[in-house]
Scaffold this motif. Sequence first.
Motif, PDB file in Angstrom:
ATOM      1  N   ARG A  13       0.829  -1.210   0.000  1.00  0.00           N
ATOM      2  CA  ARG A  13       0.000   0.000   0.000  1.00  0.00           C
ATOM      3  C   ARG A  13       0.867   1.265   0.000  1.00  0.00           C
ATOM      4  O   ARG A  13       0.612   2.210  -0.740  1.00  0.00           O
ATOM      5  CB  ARG A  13      -0.922  -0.001   1.236  1.00  0.00           C
ATOM      6  CG  ARG A  13      -2.013   1.019   1.187  1.00  0.00           C
ATOM      7  CD  ARG A  13      -2.559   1.351   2.566  1.00  0.00           C
ATOM      8  NE  ARG A  13      -1.560   1.717   3.550  1.00  0.00           N
ATOM      9  CZ  ARG A  13      -0.944   2.886   3.615  1.00  0.00           C
ATOM     10  NH1 ARG A  13      -1.217   3.826   2.736  1.00  0.00           N
ATOM     11  NH2 ARG A  13      -0.031   3.134   4.551  1.00  0.00           N
ATOM     12  N   LYS A  44       2.350   1.833  -3.433  1.00  0.00           N
ATOM     13  CA  LYS A  44       1.322   2.283  -4.388  1.00  0.00           C
ATOM     14  C   LYS A  44       1.036   3.774  -4.171  1.00  0.00           C
ATOM     15  O   LYS A  44       0.968   4.560  -5.124  1.00  0.00           O
ATOM     16  CB  LYS A  44       0.050   1.450  -4.201  1.00  0.00           C
ATOM     17  CG  LYS A  44      -0.963   1.654  -5.289  1.00  0.00           C
ATOM     18  CD  LYS A  44      -2.105   0.672  -5.153  1.00  0.00           C
ATOM     19  CE  LYS A  44      -3.143   0.909  -6.229  1.00  0.00           C
ATOM     20  NZ  LYS A  44      -4.357   0.148  -6.018  1.00  0.00           N
ATOM     21  N   TYR A  88       3.958   5.829  -5.440  1.00  0.00           N
ATOM     22  CA  TYR A  88       4.049   5.771  -6.904  1.00  0.00           C
ATOM     23  C   TYR A  88       2.997   6.680  -7.528  1.00  0.00           C
ATOM     24  O   TYR A  88       3.274   7.470  -8.423  1.00  0.00           O
ATOM     25  CB  TYR A  88       3.859   4.316  -7.367  1.00  0.00           C
ATOM     26  CG  TYR A  88       4.203   4.087  -8.826  1.00  0.00           C
ATOM     27  CD1 TYR A  88       5.486   3.711  -9.195  1.00  0.00           C
ATOM     28  CD2 TYR A  88       3.249   4.262  -9.817  1.00  0.00           C
ATOM     29  CE1 TYR A  88       5.814   3.505 -10.535  1.00  0.00           C
ATOM     30  CE2 TYR A  88       3.564   4.057 -11.161  1.00  0.00           C
ATOM     31  CZ  TYR A  88       4.852   3.672 -11.508  1.00  0.00           C
ATOM     32  OH  TYR A  88       5.166   3.479 -12.827  1.00  0.00           O
ATOM     33  N   GLN A  89       1.758   6.553  -7.023  1.00  0.00           N
ATOM     34  CA  GLN A  89       0.669   7.339  -7.636  1.00  0.00           C
ATOM     35  C   GLN A  89       0.823   8.835  -7.388  1.00  0.00           C
ATOM     36  O   GLN A  89       0.514   9.645  -8.251  1.00  0.00           O
ATOM     37  CB  GLN A  89      -0.679   6.832  -7.128  1.00  0.00           C
ATOM     38  CG  GLN A  89      -1.006   5.498  -7.792  1.00  0.00           C
ATOM     39  CD  GLN A  89      -2.320   4.903  -7.315  1.00  0.00           C
ATOM     40  OE1 GLN A  89      -2.869   5.326  -6.298  1.00  0.00           O
ATOM     41  NE2 GLN A  89      -2.814   3.907  -8.032  1.00  0.00           N
ATOM     42  N   ALA A 147       9.782   6.201  -9.448  1.00  0.00           N
ATOM     43  CA  ALA A 147       8.455   5.990 -10.036  1.00  0.00           C
ATOM     44  C   ALA A 147       8.437   6.555 -11.450  1.00  0.00           C
ATOM     45  O   ALA A 147       8.577   7.764 -11.635  1.00  0.00           O
ATOM     46  CB  ALA A 147       7.392   6.672  -9.172  1.00  0.00           C
ATOM     47  N   TRP A 177       5.851  -3.758  -7.972  1.00  0.00           N
ATOM     48  CA  TRP A 177       4.437  -4.075  -7.997  1.00  0.00           C
ATOM     49  C   TRP A 177       3.612  -2.880  -8.478  1.00  0.00           C
ATOM     50  O   TRP A 177       2.715  -3.017  -9.305  1.00  0.00           O
ATOM     51  CB  TRP A 177       4.026  -4.500  -6.583  1.00  0.00           C
ATOM     52  CG  TRP A 177       2.696  -5.124  -6.498  1.00  0.00           C
ATOM     53  CD1 TRP A 177       2.360  -6.385  -6.884  1.00  0.00           C
ATOM     54  CD2 TRP A 177       1.511  -4.520  -5.991  1.00  0.00           C
ATOM     55  NE1 TRP A 177       1.035  -6.598  -6.640  1.00  0.00           N
ATOM     56  CE2 TRP A 177       0.494  -5.476  -6.095  1.00  0.00           C
ATOM     57  CE3 TRP A 177       1.208  -3.270  -5.456  1.00  0.00           C
ATOM     58  CZ2 TRP A 177      -0.814  -5.223  -5.678  1.00  0.00           C
ATOM     59  CZ3 TRP A 177      -0.082  -3.015  -5.054  1.00  0.00           C
ATOM     60  CH2 TRP A 177      -1.076  -3.978  -5.163  1.00  0.00           C
ATOM     61  N   ALA A 178       3.985  -1.685  -7.986  1.00  0.00           N
ATOM     62  CA  ALA A 178       3.257  -0.477  -8.401  1.00  0.00           C
ATOM     63  C   ALA A 178       3.542  -0.175  -9.870  1.00  0.00           C
ATOM     64  O   ALA A 178       2.640   0.203 -10.629  1.00  0.00           O
ATOM     65  CB  ALA A 178       3.667   0.706  -7.518  1.00  0.00           C
ATOM     66  N   ARG A 231       1.533  -2.090 -12.292  1.00  0.00           N
ATOM     67  CA  ARG A 231       0.086  -1.784 -12.310  1.00  0.00           C
ATOM     68  C   ARG A 231      -0.144  -0.312 -12.653  1.00  0.00           C
ATOM     69  O   ARG A 231      -1.103   0.298 -12.193  1.00  0.00           O
ATOM     70  CB  ARG A 231      -0.523  -2.143 -10.970  1.00  0.00           C
ATOM     71  CG  ARG A 231      -0.566  -3.649 -10.805  1.00  0.00           C
ATOM     72  CD  ARG A 231      -0.972  -4.022  -9.416  1.00  0.00           C
ATOM     73  NE  ARG A 231      -0.926  -5.457  -9.244  1.00  0.00           N
ATOM     74  CZ  ARG A 231      -1.960  -6.191  -8.856  1.00  0.00           C
ATOM     75  NH1 ARG A 231      -3.105  -5.627  -8.602  1.00  0.00           N
ATOM     76  NH2 ARG A 231      -1.838  -7.496  -8.705  1.00  0.00           N
ATOM     77  N   ASP A 232       0.730   0.223 -13.465  1.00  0.00           N
ATOM     78  CA  ASP A 232       0.625   1.621 -13.876  1.00  0.00           C
ATOM     79  C   ASP A 232      -0.370   1.716 -15.038  1.00  0.00           C
ATOM     80  O   ASP A 232      -0.127   1.170 -16.115  1.00  0.00           O
ATOM     81  CB  ASP A 232       2.025   2.086 -14.313  1.00  0.00           C
ATOM     82  CG  ASP A 232       2.060   3.571 -14.650  1.00  0.00           C
ATOM     83  OD1 ASP A 232       1.005   4.114 -15.010  1.00  0.00           O
ATOM     84  OD2 ASP A 232       3.145   4.153 -14.554  1.00  0.00           O
TER      85      ASP A 232
END
Length: 490
Positions: A60, A63, A66-67, A87, A381-382, A385-386
């Motif tokens: 988490r 993520k 990254y976002q 990122a 992992w992040a 899932r981009d």
Amino acid sequence: MPDDFALRVSFLAGLFVLLSLFVSWYRRGDPLLDAIPTVGFSDPILSYFSALQFNFDGARMLKEGYQKTRPGLFKIANFRRWMVLAAGPELIDDIRKAPDNVLSMNEPMTELLEPKYTLDLLNMDDIYHHVVIRSNLTRNIAVIFKDVREELVKTLDEWIPTSEDKWVKVPIKETLQRVICCVTNRIFVGLPLCRNFDYQTLNLTFAVNVVKYGTIISLFPKPLKLIVSRMLSNLPSQIRQEIEFIRPLVEERFAKMEEYGKEWDDQPNDMLMWLMNEAKGVERSLEGLARRLLVVNFAAIHTTSQTFTQVLYRLLSNPEYIEPLRQEVETVMHKIDSFVRETQRMDGLGLLVMTRLALRPFTFSNGMTIPAGTLVSVPFWAAHRDERIYPNPDTFDGFRFAKLRESEGSTMTTKYQVVSTSTEQLAFGLGKHTCPGRFFAANEVKVLLAHLVATYDVKFEEGKSAPRDLCIFGMRIPMTSNVMFRTRQR
Ligand code: HEM
């Protein structure tokens, strides 16, 4: 006179203040790091809570970072130091291009696994086995294919004893570890040793013990590491066992090398022989070869068996893929390749990849600099899932990459294959340290998947689904489950 209790409280309070001052000094701000946004606490003392939190809630946190920052850098506290995460493709590529004397792969590995006390190679600086994997193993994939397949069929028959229309229940993780260990060692040491149960157990447990004892030893200061490793670790005795397992093979082969020299034209075509031919100095001893073989097994077995466990769970969770995969088993296997790559995109071995330690200040292409002593890594992992790269990134689409191949009009393009690495496909790392065993591993996984769907009907137990992976200490470990098999009904 202050009573005993008040004295003790004052002492503890004093200790706490001293400790806090030390921690504040030890983790004092660095203007370069202060400029990088933090996920969790930035405060020197509170950052330890974030370091603790990362071990259990890492997915988490990565993520979120990254976002919020893509394209950019963010940082998360580690118990020893700050970890800066890249990122976005450009910054990931900066890490790929950095030389080893600036961003080192070895240093964080050394801190984590304490290889001097665990793997204990005779010459730690000699990594000739990377060359052997990259050249001999990869070059021989087509030649050894028959052996891989034969071993696979034999081992699955033994470990999954199905008969006609009766379902059998198989504890899948342990079974796949045995299957991969046996098949891999058919190519590493040949028959009959690869089928020896105790030899397999030794190589399977050695890898787990290296991680276990490496972690424990890393907690102690340098002067105590050797004592702790001597007191706790059973790795030296495991190395002695490996020596005894390979002794007859090595002695016989050295004798033949002596006798025939370059004229020995029917040499065994396996990892042990390739290592014997390439090893120099102390590494060319029985002891050196045994240690090296353990290290190659360490890199090869759990990585591959975990990947296949994830592939199987994805298949059983999406059984509509079984039939189309069966239909292409005898052909080019583009769909099988795509299925494996999509599983690696969604799952993978850990939350991080390409972890490096900055030995000197390093400036990214966005102009931000990190000081020496900082960890850098990629939130695997992040990044996988981009949504700017993968439409519907949280949906498993087994044929995503097969469709991309077709949409580009050439099914021959290699860029969507399991083994092709890029800033968008990081399951095997990227750059000069990209996994050299990936061609062998991908081949093994695909042949296993093809054989499995062609030979068996397979499903979870009634009412059961894939167990959740254990995400801990940045690792991602698939848990075991019972899987039901029966001979394929046509
Ligand atoms: C599906 C199975 C496998 C996966 C997912 C995997 C993944 C990886 C990853 C992520 C790295 C680190 C890359 C980096 O930090 O940049 C790596 C390195 C490495 N792998 Fe694999 N691996 C697998 C199988 C194998 C096999 C079968 C072998 C040996 C036959 C192997 C040998 C190595 C070695 C020697 C390195 C170190 C490379 C270096 O330091 O330059 N791996 N692997």
